[in-house]
Design a protein around this motif. Structure first.
Motif, short mmCIF file in Angstrom:
data_model
loop_
_atom_site.label_atom_id
_atom_site.label_comp_id
_atom_site.label_asym_id
_atom_site.label_seq_id
_atom_site.Cartn_x
_atom_site.Cartn_y
_atom_site.Cartn_z
N HIS A 127 48.15 38.91 51.66
CA HIS A 127 46.72 38.44 51.86
C HIS A 127 45.86 39.58 52.11
CE1 HIS A 127 48.32 34.47 52.38
NE2 HIS A 127 48.99 34.82 53.33
N GLN A 141 44.26 33.37 50.77
CA GLN A 141 44.64 33.03 49.39
C GLN A 141 45.82 33.86 48.87
OE1 GLN A 141 41.13 36.06 48.29
NE2 GLN A 141 40.55 33.87 47.80
N ILE A 156 39.71 43.37 45.03
CA ILE A 156 40.52 42.28 44.27
C ILE A 156 39.74 41.57 43.00
CG2 ILE A 156 41.57 39.90 45.00
CD1 ILE A 156 42.19 41.11 47.82
N LEU A 180 47.69 35.93 46.61
CA LEU A 180 47.62 36.84 45.60
C LEU A 180 49.14 37.14 44.78
CD1 LEU A 180 45.71 39.56 47.73
CD2 LEU A 180 44.93 37.93 46.07
N SER A 238 37.93 42.65 49.13
CA SER A 238 37.44 41.69 48.47
C SER A 238 37.01 42.13 47.26
CB SER A 238 36.34 40.91 49.41
OG SER A 238 35.88 39.94 48.50
N ARG A 276 44.37 35.21 41.87
CA ARG A 276 44.10 34.78 43.31
C ARG A 276 43.70 33.38 43.00
NH1 ARG A 276 38.48 37.48 45.02
NH2 ARG A 276 37.88 36.85 43.04
N VAL A 332 40.96 41.12 39.59
CA VAL A 332 41.15 39.49 38.92
C VAL A 332 40.38 39.57 37.53
CG1 VAL A 332 40.59 37.23 39.22
CG2 VAL A 332 41.50 38.41 41.07
#
Lengths: 152, 152
Positions: A50, A90, A69, A92, A66, A80, A73
């Motif tokens: 996470h 969430q 990521i 990953l 955040s 995600r 993404v």
DNA sequence: ATTGAGAGTTGTATAACGCAACCTTGACGG
DNA sequence: CCGTCAAGGTTGCGTTATACAACTCTCAAT
């Protein structure tokens, strides 16, 4: 001209190594920043990581993780999705392309490393890898202890 | 459960070490950033270093070095004076206070290092320091060769 | 039901950096 | 001599990575 203290020698090497690592970061991680590479590696290595784990592992802020990521993404290297079991977390996962990129970087790094060690006798490589692993382990332990046990 | 390839082990250690170094940067260099520390060290080590040398040594832009020096001068850790022999260059010198700060940081780093190595047999420390020095030397050489000899 | 803690996102400020434009000085060739 | 040019250094500007703070949403515990 007596031999210098080995600890000083090690200290000096750390500085040199850091300098070099800084200088060749771009080269080493290719299209990824060090943090992006680390995030990808971490997710790949751990089942169901996470964002909070990443922040803890690398000493980064939640927001930074955040955004990192988010970027990964966006580049379709990471996926995600809401975790079905804990809706506030969430899940990953590294995408197939992410794995490919990771493999490519690793391969490049490994090749460079192998080149650097080309002339070494195998038993020296073996010895060094063992001692280096021990060293990093102890360094890790010492720094970790420093946080959890604030008796500085 | 055969032994992993030593090169992979070394590679893994480099990643772990880099992660750690990033995380503990503040702790390690105290009131200085890594770059500031490096600049100060570089000037201290070399007789009459110039800003351009620093940029070359660390792969930084002139402007970055200039500003770093400016900051260090502002904090009275570095002294900047026109070089009497080459008016377009400037002579850099670490101030007494700069040397003091440098010594303090070094001492702290050394202590942390010694702690990490506390349980090691002396001959292992000795061996590790030798091999580590050789390793960093070869890494340096390989990366340097990569720039001067662009046959990639 | 209420409260509180944890996960994650977004707004905002800051600091470090690179690039480009610029100034100054000195070297070298007409 | 004098012009040209390269090199050292500074400054303006934009980009990026980061932390901090405020926020939302969800779940668990009382």
């Amino acid at each position: 001209m007596d031999a210098p203290d080995p600890i000083d020698v090690i200290h000096d090497q750390i500085i040199r190594f850091s300098r070099n690592a800084r200088m060749w970061q771009h080269e080493m991680y290719g299209e990824l920043s060090f943090v992006a590479y680390a995030v990808l590696t971490f997710v790949a290595a751990s089942e169901c990581a996470h964002a909070a784990d990443l922040a803890a592992a690398y000493g980064l802020d939640k927001s930074t993780v955040s955004r990192q990521i988010g970027e990964l993404v966006g580049r379709e290297l990471l996926e995600r999705s809401p975790d079905p079991r804990h809706a506030r977390m969430q899940r990953l996962e590294v995408t197939t392309q992410g794995k490919r990129v990771l493999r490519a970087i690793r391969r490049r790094q490994r090749r460079g490393l192998a080149e650097s060690l080309a002339g070494w006798p195998p038993e020296d490589i073996e010895t060094f890898s063992t001692l280096f692993a021990r060293f990093v382990y102890h360094l890790d332990a010492a720094t970790h202890e420093a946080t959890t046990n604030p008796t500085h």
